[in-house]
Design an enzyme around this catalytic site. Structure first.
Site, PDB file in Angstrom:
ATOM      1  N   CYS A 430      -5.193  -5.030  29.561  1.00  0.00           N
ATOM      2  CA  CYS A 430      -3.964  -5.428  29.399  1.00  0.00           C
ATOM      3  C   CYS A 430      -2.986  -4.659  30.461  1.00  0.00           C
ATOM      4  CB  CYS A 430      -3.296  -5.464  28.106  1.00  0.00           C
ATOM      5  SG  CYS A 430      -4.169  -6.525  26.708  1.00  0.00           S
ATOM      6  N   GLU A 432      -3.056  -0.960  30.682  1.00  0.00           N
ATOM      7  CA  GLU A 432      -3.659   0.391  30.704  1.00  0.00           C
ATOM      8  C   GLU A 432      -3.870   0.850  32.047  1.00  0.00           C
ATOM      9  OE1 GLU A 432      -3.846  -1.939  27.892  1.00  0.00           O
ATOM     10  OE2 GLU A 432      -5.723  -2.056  28.793  1.00  0.00           O
TER      11      GLU A 432
END
Length: 785
Positions: A430, A432
């Site tokens: 997502c 990170e």
């Protein structure tokens, strides 16, 4: 898109996901015969080779990029050595209303007979739950946190450009040299390293075997193919598969196929959370594209067709479904393959090239569930590229998401990465942040921060279960100041973080010892040099993340308590706690007061934003720098994915007026409906968070389609993004859809099968979301300017 891609896209869209039990049967057969005869690393590598040599192959009629994880597109394998589905799990997956995975009764019976008996008591999930203490179990069951590794293997891995310069035979040569250099006198663990290296060598052979089998199948098909064009394509496929992954690719076709074989290898070996990501695919493909254009062997349309074939391949690989209670939840088919576009090169130049624009065109034209793309914007990125991304954003797919490349670099440098490695990094999954091809950045699970406050407001008791979950921190009715309340909150926070870290360090060792990933280790820098597995400190960098959820909800709740209970003294603590326990039943006026007379985060109001900063600093202090088991440390990121919905179900009513069971705020976004002063105020509030201290933050925004219709509207969007990034924002993403469209989709889902919306760090089909997630998206503030 041309006729080939249109056909492949249609076939992909029309194919429904099913469970394939082939991998489970092959793995169970192998373990029955070979477990105990080899070291664990060798056993894992030999099982991988067994799969590559025995699994059913598939080459579709129009495909140019070949290879499937299952026996056919969207046939999803299971991984019983990690998480063994029960027969009931499989029946639920086959019958649930949304994100269904079909499976026949015959296959369920076979699974029940052949697979489940062997893996009972042996799976990683069962090992984990045998090792966790009762204190952890109570906190876990209360919804205080989740644990990723009880469902899937550690993951979130992205590649750099290494596999475009080296083939498996090159890696094997490096392994041979490292084995020869082992010092059995001076290195106490030389024998262990030797086993890891031999396992990596076997894994290289397995990948070559898999490709060779595809070459043979393509040659066999070509012999009987009547269509001259398809015959030539099959012959070329065979040539490509004999070249890669054994050797480094020479052209664009081979480069895409090289990556795809590596991708398949990593997601066949283990079901890492999330799927492998190619990293900066545009930068990796650029030299092959430019070479082909220059020597006349490639046209722009041919390049676009090959990339389209690859795009469909990714979409044909839904995420492996979960087990246990979570099998009942409608999750997502998205396996989070996040393709980074733009950004910076290793030398610090803009990473944008012609291939970046081609990839945006493919993303727009195919608008599939996956892969999903993110654009990485630095001060050096041309506005033309950001505006091209804006044209895709306004189409309403929820992607591409937008990242601040300069901020990501600073985040990575802060935790010890070199400037060059940081520039080459970006995001996977997502939001990170990690150093591509050189880092294991493992997500351990989500932390329910509003639940931490709920424990503080109940003296450590979970009001949903009545159990004493956290430490006793005092009766809040006796608190005479906001500082006393905040001290109780911090005490609960430190306790739960310490508990999670202690147990997660046990889980890390369980995976390192019992479930190494030798093939993944081959393609991640320094694993061969160290002779250590990806899960055992082999990569250059080894980060462990805890994802903190609900900062909007907890900020607004603390603001309400500070404002009404302690500062203005218009509400007593006992009265407020009673209203929360009753879910505001009979207390509508109080709820109205809390919702409308409280400074809320997201409005550039320093009264609320100062509390947000304080909570963030507390999270940072509790998490950052705690040691993991791989010689590195824990860090925080501010990601919820869809867990803010689950966490909301496990949370009672909160002091900001939120009702029990409803979603918390997502990522670092404001609470639903709390941002009442427009998008500029939102980014000003969030910019007060020192985001460089995180491993990523997530900001969702929703605009009505009318806001982004003209070119001047797009210019304003570009400036909004640039402004936020100049203020050191990490990430921003957009839903461009009106409420009326979403309500129509709820009423007639078959008419809106292609409606994509941004959920969290990913997009999903709106009609595949359960009603909780649908309503959560609808409830987000829709900005009209």
């Amino acid at each position: 898109m041309n006729a080939r891609i249109e056909r492949l896209r249609r076939e992909s869209q029309e194919t429904r996901p099913v469970i394939s039990i082939e991998r489970a049967l092959l793995t169970t057969e192998f373990y029955r015969n070979e477990a105990g005869k080899h070291s664990i690393p060798a056993l894992r590598a030999l099982n991988f080779k067994h799969l590559c040599a025995k699994k059913t192959l598939y080459i579709g009629e129009a495909e140019l990029i070949v290879g499937e994880r299952g026996p056919r597109p969207k046939a999803v394998p299971t991984f019983p050595e990690l998480t063994c589905h029960t027969a009931e799990d499989l029946r639920i997956l086959n019958s649930r209303a949304m994100t269904r995975y079909g499976i026949s009764d015959k296959d369920i019976r076979t699974y029940e007979r052949e697979v489940i008996p062997y893996w009972q008591g042996r799976s990683m999930r069962e090992r984990i739950f045998r090792h966790v203490p009762a204190e952890w179990q109570r906190a876990y069951e209360s919804g205080l946190f989740t644990e990723f590794m009880e469902q899937r293997a550690p993951g979130h891995t992205a590649l750099d450009g290494t596999i475009y310069r080296k083939g498996m035979l090159d890696f094997k040569a490096e392994i041979t040299a490292r084995l020869a250099a082992l010092d059995y006198l001076g290195e106490a663990d030389a024998a262990d390293r030797a086993e890891q290296l031999r396992a990596m060598d076997i894994a290289c052979d397995a990948a070559i075997v898999f490709a060779e089998r595809h070459a043979e199948l393509a040659e066999h098909r070509a012999q009987t193919e009547a269509d001259p064009q398809r015959k030539a394509e099959l012959e070329r496929i065979a040539v490509v598969c004999r070249r890669v992954p054994a050797h480094a690719p020479r052209d664009l076709w081979e480069a895409l196929q090289m990556y795809w074989f590596v991708h398949l290898g990593t997601i066949t070996e283990l079901n890492g959370w999330d799927a492998m990501t190619p990293g900066h695919l545009d930068q990796h493909l650029q030299p092959f594209y430019e070479k082909g254009i220059a020597d006349g062997t490639l046209t722009r349309e041919q390049a676009k067709e090959l990339i389209g074939c690859f795009w469909v391949k990714v979409n044909n690989h839904p995420a492996p479904p979960k087990v246990g209670v979570t099998a009942k939840e409608s999750g997502t088919y998205n396996d989070f393959t996040n393709i980074n576009l733009g950004g910076l090169t290793r030398s610090g130049a803009s990473g944008v090239s012609e291939i970046s624009y081609i990839l945006l065109e493919v993303l727009d034209e195919l608008h599939l569930l996956q892969p999903q793309a993110s654009v990485h914007i630095s001060a050096k990125t041309p506005d033309r590229f950001l505006k091209a991304a804006g044209r895709v954003i306004r189409r309403g797919y929820g992607y591409p998401s937008v990242f601040n490349a300069d901020e990501s670099v600073m985040e990575m440098i802060r935790v010890g990465k070199t400037v060059e490695d940081a520039r080459e990094g970006g995001c996977s999954g997502c939001i990170e942040t990690g150093a591509f091809g050189k880092e294991a950045y493992i997500l351990t699970g989500y932390l329910n921060v509003p639940k931490v406050l709920e424990l503080a407001l109940n003296n450590g008791v979970d009001p949903l279960s009545g159990e004493q979950v956290g430490p006793a921190t005092g009766d809040p009715v006796s608190f005479t100041s906001f500082e006393e309340l905040y001290a109780a909150f911090e005490q609960q926070l430190v306790w739960v973080v310490d508990l999670k870290v202690r147990v997660n360090n046990i889980i890390e060792r369980l995976y390192a010892v019992n479930s190494p990933a030798p093939f993944l280790s081959v393609v991640i820098n320094d694993c061969i040099g160290k002779g250590r597995d990806y899960y055992d400190g082999g990569p250059r960098y080894n980060t462990t993340y805890i994802q903190c959820c609900g900062i909007g909800t907890v900020t607004d709740s603390l603001s309400a308590l500070k404002t009404h209970v302690f500062d203005e003294k218009t509400v007593g603590m006992a009265r407020l706690l009673g209203a929360l326990a009753r879910n505001f039943e009979g207390d509508d006026l109080l709820r109205h007061q809390l919702k409308n007379k409280t400074p809320f985060f997201g409005n550039d109001d320093e009264r609320a934003d100062a509390i947000m900063r304080r909570v963030y600093d507390s999270l940072f202090s509790a998490i950052d720098g705690k040691p993991n088991t791989k010689g590195s440390t824990y860090h925080l990121n501010m990601l919820s994915t869809t867990c803010h919905v689950y966490f909301g179900k496990m949370l009672g009513a909160t002091p900001n007026g939120r009702m029990a069971g409803t979603p918390e705020s997502d990522g670092t976004s404001p609470s639903h409906g709390a941002d009442r002063s427009g998008p500029t105020a939102v980014i000003h509030s969030l910019a007060k968070m020192d985001q460089v201290k995180s491993g990523g933050t997530l900001l969702n925004m929703r605009f009505l389609p009318s806001v982004l219709q003209s070119e001047s509207d797009l210019d304003k969007l570009v400036q909004l993004i640039r402004t936020y990034f100049r203020m050191n924002g990490h990430h921003i993403q957009f839903n461009v859809v009106d409420t009326e469209t979403l309500r129509r989709a709820q009423a007639a889902p078959d008419d809106y099968r292609d409606l994509l919306v941004r959920v969290a760090g990913y997009s999903d089909y709106f009609v595949d979301l359960d009603p909780y997630h649908q309503e959560e998206i609808i409830s987000r503030t829709a900005h009209v300017e």
